[in-house]
Scaffold this motif. Structure first.
Motif, PDB file in Angstrom:
ATOM      1  N   THR A 124       9.733  -9.231   7.073  1.00 27.76           N
ATOM      2  CA  THR A 124      10.809  -9.348   8.062  1.00 27.76           C
ATOM      3  C   THR A 124      10.598 -10.627   8.868  1.00 27.76           C
ATOM      4  OG1 THR A 124       9.615  -8.142   9.786  1.00 27.76           O
ATOM      5  CG2 THR A 124      10.970  -6.846   8.248  1.00 27.76           C
TER       6      THR A 124
ATOM      7  N   ASN B 234       8.855 -11.371  19.110  1.00 28.46           N
ATOM      8  CA  ASN B 234      10.299 -11.325  19.383  1.00 28.46           C
ATOM      9  C   ASN B 234      10.695 -12.312  20.475  1.00 28.46           C
ATOM     10  OD1 ASN B 234      11.729  -9.438  17.657  1.00 28.46           O
ATOM     11  ND2 ASN B 234      10.436  -7.841  18.537  1.00 28.46           N
TER      12      ASN B 234
ATOM     13  N   GLU C  48      13.588 -15.064  20.037  1.00 27.57           N
ATOM     14  CA  GLU C  48      14.655 -15.240  21.021  1.00 27.57           C
ATOM     15  C   GLU C  48      14.819 -16.712  21.393  1.00 27.57           C
ATOM     16  OE1 GLU C  48      16.220 -13.131  25.131  1.00 27.57           O
ATOM     17  OE2 GLU C  48      14.076 -13.118  24.685  1.00 27.57           O
TER      18      GLU C  48
ATOM     19  N   LEU D 290      17.281 -15.810  17.414  1.00 28.28           N
ATOM     20  CA  LEU D 290      17.228 -14.867  16.294  1.00 28.28           C
ATOM     21  C   LEU D 290      16.672 -13.510  16.696  1.00 28.28           C
ATOM     22  CD1 LEU D 290      15.961 -17.055  13.301  1.00 28.28           C
ATOM     23  CD2 LEU D 290      18.272 -16.236  13.717  1.00 28.28           C
ATOM     24  N   LEU D 291      16.770 -13.162  17.968  1.00 32.81           N
ATOM     25  CA  LEU D 291      16.233 -11.884  18.414  1.00 32.81           C
ATOM     26  C   LEU D 291      16.859 -10.717  17.645  1.00 32.81           C
ATOM     27  CD1 LEU D 291      14.420 -10.328  20.354  1.00 32.81           C
ATOM     28  CD2 LEU D 291      16.269 -10.376  22.035  1.00 32.81           C
ATOM     29  N   ASP D 292      18.136 -10.838  17.305  1.00 28.06           N
ATOM     30  CA  ASP D 292      18.829  -9.756  16.599  1.00 28.06           C
ATOM     31  C   ASP D 292      18.484  -9.708  15.119  1.00 28.06           C
ATOM     32  OD1 ASP D 292      20.130 -12.210  16.186  1.00 28.06           O
ATOM     33  OD2 ASP D 292      22.045 -11.231  15.743  1.00 28.06           O
ATOM     34  N   LYS D 293      17.700 -10.667  14.633  1.00 24.02           N
ATOM     35  CA  LYS D 293      17.347 -10.723  13.206  1.00 24.02           C
ATOM     36  C   LYS D 293      15.890 -10.335  12.942  1.00 24.02           C
ATOM     37  CE  LYS D 293      21.318 -12.455  11.727  1.00 24.02           C
ATOM     38  NZ  LYS D 293      22.167 -11.809  10.714  1.00 24.02           N
ATOM     39  N   GLY D 294      15.182  -9.849  13.973  1.00 21.57           N
ATOM     40  CA  GLY D 294      13.760  -9.566  13.828  1.00 21.57           C
ATOM     41  C   GLY D 294      13.431  -8.600  12.723  1.00 21.57           C
TER      42      GLY D 294
ATOM     43  N   GLU E 212      15.244  -8.037  10.025  1.00 21.41           N
ATOM     44  CA  GLU E 212      15.815  -8.451   8.743  1.00 21.41           C
ATOM     45  C   GLU E 212      14.743  -9.058   7.842  1.00 21.41           C
ATOM     46  OE1 GLU E 212      18.748  -8.384   7.252  1.00 21.41           O
ATOM     47  OE2 GLU E 212      20.010  -7.581   8.848  1.00 21.41           O
TER      48      GLU E 212
ATOM     49  N   GLU F   1      18.757 -19.818   9.151  1.00 24.35           N
ATOM     50  CA  GLU F   1      17.961 -18.811   9.855  1.00 24.35           C
ATOM     51  C   GLU F   1      16.494 -18.884   9.434  1.00 24.35           C
ATOM     52  OE1 GLU F   1      21.520 -15.519  10.561  1.00 24.35           O
ATOM     53  OE2 GLU F   1      20.251 -15.425   8.767  1.00 24.35           O
TER      54      GLU F   1
END
Length: 240
Positions: free
Chosen positions: A93, A125, A129, A133-137, A139, A148
């Motif tokens: 991830t 994280n 941020e 890319l905090l919302d992609k941690g 993924e 990305e």
């Protein structure tokens, strides 16, 4: 950091000839030039991945090329080198990829267990941020776009405490939106974190728009060194 009279010569031809400049924390320097102008070789010399044929490499008033191997290794480790392909493990991830960069700073028992703490995840994280890319941690890398992935690589560099980053054509092949985001992150990180960021690229418009300084190479020599702005036709001719 001061570079004086850097020369790099291979048996069949010279690549860099008398390159001299000073670079300071907080700068985002775009190294521009045509293919074969010496951009990548310059980055590799700055990061001591290539030996120098001649010149002085000044840090804190000392020429590190005259020092012992340990001092040169210290300078080499102070750089993070970002390539077109960041080389991230596809099944990890984003947050795991960032945490890997802190492997040498983790406690022995966590290395044995191959397990990071919640605090370390939160810390990773924080750096995701910084590059948006905090919302992609959570993924997996294989599901991230090219832009990305480059931003994850930038977060990895920052969490290692890098104060000098060399990037070799990091936006090649990316879509326009990803290019803009990566370049904005580079510029913002250099200023906010006081990181020296040196980026080799061929796209003059990106250098004009995002860098703070443009250094133009032609046949291994600096032909232009100016604060970043729209280049004149004459200046472009010098480089290309």
């Amino acid at each position: 950091m001061i570079i004086r009279h850097l020369e790099k010569t291979y048996p069949d031809h010279p690549v860099l000839r008398g390159v001299s400049f000073q670079a300071d924390p907080g700068e985002f320097i775009a190294i521009v030039g045509a293919s074969g102008s010496g951009k990548t070789t310059l980055l590799r010399c700055l990061t001591l991945q290539e030996s120098w044929s001649r010149g002085e490499y000044i840090f804190d008033g000392h020429n590190v090329l005259n020092g012992n191997p340990l001092s040169r290794l210290k300078i080499r480790r102070s750089w993070v080198y970002l390539k077109e392909d960041p080389g991230l493990l596809q099944k990890k991830t984003a947050v795991q990829s960032v945490l890997e960069a802190r492997w040498d700073q983790m406690s022995l028992w966590r290395k044995v267990l191959r397990k990071s703490s919640m605090d370390e995840h939160v810390y990773a994280n924080d750096f995701l941020e910084k590059v948006g890319l905090l919302d992609k941690g959570a993924e997996k890398v294989e599901n991230l776009s090219g832009g990305e992935k480059q931003r994850v690589a930038l977060a990895r560099a920052l969490i290692k405490g890098a104060k000098r980053i060399a990037a070799d054509d990091p936006v090649k092949g990316l879509d326009p939106q990803s290019v803009s985001r990566v370049m904005e992150d580079f510029r913002n990180v250099a200023k906010r974190e006081q990181v020296l960021l040196v980026c080799a690229m061929q796209q003059l418009d990106l250098a004009e728009r995002y860098a703070t300084r443009i250094i133009g190479l032609s046949k291994g020599q600096i032909v232009l060194d100016i604060p970043a702005r729209k280049l004149t036709a004459k200046e472009k001719d010098l480089i290309l």
